[in-house]
Write a protein that holds these residues in place. Structure first.
Motif, PDB file in Angstrom:
ATOM      1  N   SER A  10      -5.205   0.164   4.988  1.00 56.26           N
ATOM      2  CA  SER A  10      -4.482  -1.239   4.441  1.00 56.26           C
ATOM      3  C   SER A  10      -4.176  -1.422   5.867  1.00 56.26           C
ATOM      4  CB  SER A  10      -3.564  -1.069   3.749  1.00 56.26           C
ATOM      5  OG  SER A  10      -3.827  -1.098   2.659  1.00 56.26           O
ATOM      6  N   ARG A  74       2.214   2.382  -1.257  1.00 52.19           N
ATOM      7  CA  ARG A  74       1.677   2.075  -1.869  1.00 52.19           C
ATOM      8  C   ARG A  74       1.976   1.679  -2.972  1.00 52.19           C
ATOM      9  NH1 ARG A  74      -4.801   3.262  -0.441  1.00 52.19           N
ATOM     10  NH2 ARG A  74      -4.670   3.660   1.298  1.00 52.19           N
ATOM     11  N   ARG A 134      -3.418  -1.671  -1.751  1.00 53.04           N
ATOM     12  CA  ARG A 134      -2.429  -1.528  -1.740  1.00 53.04           C
ATOM     13  C   ARG A 134      -1.281  -0.862  -3.074  1.00 53.04           C
ATOM     14  NH1 ARG A 134      -1.101  -7.352  -3.059  1.00 53.04           N
ATOM     15  NH2 ARG A 134      -3.825  -7.212  -3.825  1.00 53.04           N
TER      16      ARG A 134
END
Length: 298
Positions: A10, A74, A134
């Motif tokens: 990410s 996450r 995420r």
């Protein structure tokens, strides 16, 4: 080589550079992975492929997903599978209460469209699609679901997209890390297996079980932890219907420590089996074979 694969992240927030780093960082989240499992997890990240973990009950398959979510920073999204699960529990449903209120509020002035995104209840699969990288999506005990749900899941994992008739197509802009677990109560279809990287999770050997006990039950004295690890290994070799998992091993060590036990004996082992063996027939087997479990027993 595995180190040539660069995992998707990410925006660089969760960069993992090697199998060794996966192994070390999992340890920081109290999960001791062997080399094979760390490699499978690393490749799942780098290749953006689901990771299918099979193994007996209690070997720590679910805990792997939890540790990976912590490692990567996450959100963990968990879908617990069961017989009869369908898309209304796994993907989405409609907020019927809000829809009814909206229809009533519209009165005679014209019906409001109550089949829009505003009235959609997001379930784990849709939630994971929308959150993308995420999230870590844990699809737990997929073998408990039926063939129809497995086929639906296969389609979703192929494109990481779904079409809701009233709303349209929803596609993940980035892919979540997907971890599927199976206790192998039934065979999964080859089509699903081919979509995934695969790893069979074994019960730990004596040394690794000892290390797990030191990590997860640090207050238990080292000599007692070693005895527990060795005894649990022998208990699993007795051919029980439901051999103890790592969680039961930790429970047993904690129970013995709570009772002030410093070293295992036949009496203390038999008295505390409720923490280790969770089936009456299996308990009888262990009690009958206590000399095999504890070599020092007379």
């Amino acid at each position: 080589m595995a180190t040539d694969v660069q995992p998707a992240t990410s925006g660089g927030r969760n960069s993992i550079s090697s199998v060794t780093e996966v192994k070390e960082r999992l340890g920081q989240f109290r999960y001791l992975a062997d080399e094979g499992l760390a490699t499978a997890a690393y490749l799942a990240l780098g290749l953006e492929r689901p990771l299918l973990l099979e193994g007996e009950n209690g070997v720590g398959k679910t805990e792997i997903a939890k540790a990976l979510s912590g490692l990567l920073g996450r959100e963990l999204i968990r879908l617990q599978c069961y017989e009869g699960i369908d898309t209304s529990q796994a993907l989405y449903d409609w907020h019927y209460g809000r829809q009814l209120l909206a229809v009533r509020g519209a009165g005679d002035g014209g019906a409001e469209n109550v089949f829009t995104r505003d009235y959609l209840l997001t379930r784990p699969l849709l939630d994971a699609l929308e959150k993308g990288d995420r999230a870590v999506l844990l699809i737990d005990e997929i073998d408990r679901a039926d063939d129809e749900f497995e086929a639906f899941l296969l389609e979703l994992l192929s494109d990481f997209a779904v079409t809701i008739p009233e709303v349209g197509r929803i596609e993940a802009f980035s892919r979540p890390l997907v971890v599927l677990t199976s206790n192998r109560t039934r065979d999964l279809h080859n089509a699903l297996r081919r979509r995934c990287l695969y790893y069979w999770v074994e019960h730990p050997d004596t040394e690794r079980e000892f290390q797990i006990l030191r990590l997860r039950a640090p207050e238990v004295p080292e000599p007692l932890a070693r005895e527990v690890a060795a005894a649990v290994r022998r208990v699993r070799g007795l051919g029980l219907g439901n051999p103890p998992g790592v969680g039961e091993s930790i429970d047993w060590a904690n129970a013995l420590h709570m009772l002030g036990v410093s070293t295992l004996s036949p009496e203390t082992a038999a008295a505390t089996l409720s923490a280790l063996v969770k089936d009456v027939d299996d308990q009888r087997v262990v009690r009958d074979r206590i000399a095999d479990v504890l070599p020092t027993a007379p």
